[in-house]
Design a protein around this motif. Structure first.
Motif, PDB file in Angstrom:
ATOM      1  N   THR A  52      27.383  33.221  34.136  1.00 46.22           N
ATOM      2  CA  THR A  52      28.298  32.184  34.744  1.00 46.22           C
ATOM      3  C   THR A  52      27.112  31.355  35.715  1.00 46.22           C
ATOM      4  O   THR A  52      26.534  32.118  36.663  1.00 46.22           O
ATOM      5  CB  THR A  52      29.970  32.066  35.595  1.00 46.22           C
ATOM      6  N   ILE A  96      32.916  25.781  32.479  1.00 45.33           N
ATOM      7  CA  ILE A  96      34.025  25.849  33.346  1.00 45.33           C
ATOM      8  C   ILE A  96      34.532  24.664  34.382  1.00 45.33           C
ATOM      9  O   ILE A  96      33.465  24.911  34.804  1.00 45.33           O
ATOM     10  CB  ILE A  96      34.535  26.992  33.663  1.00 45.33           C
ATOM     11  N   VAL A 126      28.042  30.618  30.514  1.00 45.05           N
ATOM     12  CA  VAL A 126      28.718  30.146  30.615  1.00 45.05           C
ATOM     13  C   VAL A 126      28.140  28.441  31.905  1.00 45.05           C
ATOM     14  O   VAL A 126      28.156  29.289  32.949  1.00 45.05           O
ATOM     15  CB  VAL A 126      29.836  30.853  31.332  1.00 45.05           C
ATOM     16  N   ALA A 128      29.373  26.075  35.433  1.00 42.66           N
ATOM     17  CA  ALA A 128      30.883  26.245  35.769  1.00 42.66           C
ATOM     18  C   ALA A 128      29.831  24.075  36.682  1.00 42.66           C
ATOM     19  O   ALA A 128      29.378  24.003  36.700  1.00 42.66           O
ATOM     20  CB  ALA A 128      30.714  26.416  37.132  1.00 42.66           C
ATOM     21  N   TYR A 131      33.117  22.212  38.895  1.00 40.44           N
ATOM     22  CA  TYR A 131      34.032  23.224  39.319  1.00 40.44           C
ATOM     23  C   TYR A 131      33.843  23.680  40.519  1.00 40.44           C
ATOM     24  O   TYR A 131      32.999  23.166  41.274  1.00 40.44           O
ATOM     25  CB  TYR A 131      32.975  24.325  38.531  1.00 40.44           C
ATOM     26  N   SER A 165      38.355  30.456  33.649  1.00 38.99           N
ATOM     27  CA  SER A 165      37.685  31.615  33.665  1.00 38.99           C
ATOM     28  C   SER A 165      38.562  32.480  33.533  1.00 38.99           C
ATOM     29  O   SER A 165      37.331  33.763  33.606  1.00 38.99           O
ATOM     30  CB  SER A 165      36.736  31.602  35.733  1.00 38.99           C
ATOM     31  N   TYR A 168      37.432  35.472  30.919  1.00 35.01           N
ATOM     32  CA  TYR A 168      36.168  36.503  31.375  1.00 35.01           C
ATOM     33  C   TYR A 168      36.741  37.288  32.923  1.00 35.01           C
ATOM     34  O   TYR A 168      37.304  37.729  32.824  1.00 35.01           O
ATOM     35  CB  TYR A 168      35.052  35.512  31.776  1.00 35.01           C
ATOM     36  N   LEU A 187      34.050  30.171  42.238  1.00 33.04           N
ATOM     37  CA  LEU A 187      34.492  31.513  41.350  1.00 33.04           C
ATOM     38  C   LEU A 187      35.663  32.291  42.264  1.00 33.04           C
ATOM     39  O   LEU A 187      35.727  33.629  42.390  1.00 33.04           O
ATOM     40  CB  LEU A 187      34.060  32.732  40.732  1.00 33.04           C
ATOM     41  N   LYS A 190      37.749  34.962  40.777  1.00 35.27           N
ATOM     42  CA  LYS A 190      37.073  35.505  40.198  1.00 35.27           C
ATOM     43  C   LYS A 190      35.491  37.330  40.604  1.00 35.27           C
ATOM     44  O   LYS A 190      35.201  38.267  40.379  1.00 35.27           O
ATOM     45  CB  LYS A 190      36.589  35.640  38.970  1.00 35.27           C
TER      46      LYS A 190
END
Ligand code: IPE
Ligand code: IPE
Ligand code: MG
Length: 229
Positions: A52, A96, A126, A128, A131, A165, A168, A187, A190
């Motif tokens: 990502t 994302i 991915v 972002a 985001y 997300s 994932y 993130l 995550k």
């Protein structure tokens, strides 16, 4: 050896890297695009499942319009140059972030790349884009509240599934280039148990070789997840 499924990178330092060479900040962004290709190919070779890349944050709208416009053109530059190669390498594209706010042309370019690579089986790359970690969490909260099927206590798994997300794995390793030591709203959920690596190189000079070094350092980390080893 530590399991490495998901790597996330804050691609930082493009502007300063260019300015150091008396060039426009946009030159740094352009070179950064080339490096996205280099690192993605390497990540695919290393059998990483998900990479990502932080391409544009919800806070980046604060920049001068001319730079914002340039950044929004980069997906087109990237896919024009490299989509064929990504296909040849079986790399799948995803995004994302909030579609709302992204210029229509940019969104279309991204959607086309996502559709075209949807059946690829290698690395998932991915982006972002527009985001923000806080915004992602809020969007998940609201989508839980508005889910008529959800009249139950919200568990970690349920909440996770409502995140952009969510599909994932948790991030195993988060890398930030350019010598800055912060997350900048990336993130948040995550990253809960991610290992962090901060490197001094700016994004355009963060080579695949350096990337491999960071990954081999990660192998030596003692990941305890709150337990004892
Ligand atoms: C990263 O480089 C790219 C984006 C944030 C879009 P920067 O543009 O932040 O470059 P610096 O950090 O100002 O050098
Ligand atoms: C983070 O970098 C966002 C991206 C790389 C897209 P920034 O350069 O925007 O972050 P700050 O402003 O230094 O925190
Ligand atoms: Mg920056």
């Amino acid at each position: 050896m530590n399991k490495l499924r998901h790597v996330a990178i804050i691609m930082d330092g493009n502007g300063r890297w260019a300015q150091k060479q008396n060039k426009e900040r946009t030159f740094g962004h352009y070179q950064g695009v080339e490096n996205v290709r280099n690192i993605a190919i390497k990540a695919n070779q290393l059998k990483i499942e998900v990479l990502t890349l932080y391409a544009f944050s919800t806070e980046n709208w604060k920049r001068p319009l001319i730079e914002v416009n340039y950044l929004m053109k980069l997906p087109e530059v990237f896919f024009d140059r490299f989509l064929k190669e990504l296909m040849d390498n079986d790399i799948k594209i995803d995004m994302i972030g909030e579609w709302k706010g992204i210029p229509e042309d940019t969104a279309n370019v991204l959607k086309k790349a996502i559709a075209k690579t949807a059946n690829n089986k290698g690395l998932t790359l991915v982006f972002a884009m527009n985001y923000g970690g806080k915004q992602e969490i809020l969007q998940a909260v609201n989508s839980c509240i508005n889910d008529p099927e959800l009249n139950t206590v919200i568990t970690e798994d349920i909440f996770n599934d409502h995140l952009d997300s969510g599909k994932y794995p948790d991030v195993d390793l988060m890398i930030r280039t350019s010598g800055e030591y912060r997350i900048s709203n990336f993130l948040l959920w995550k990253l809960a148990y991610a290992e962090f690596a901060f490197v001094n190189e700016a994004w355009p000079e963060f080579t695949p070789e350096k990337f491999e070094t960071v990954i081999s350092d990660f192998d030596d980390r003692d990941r305890r997840f709150g337990g004892i080893k």
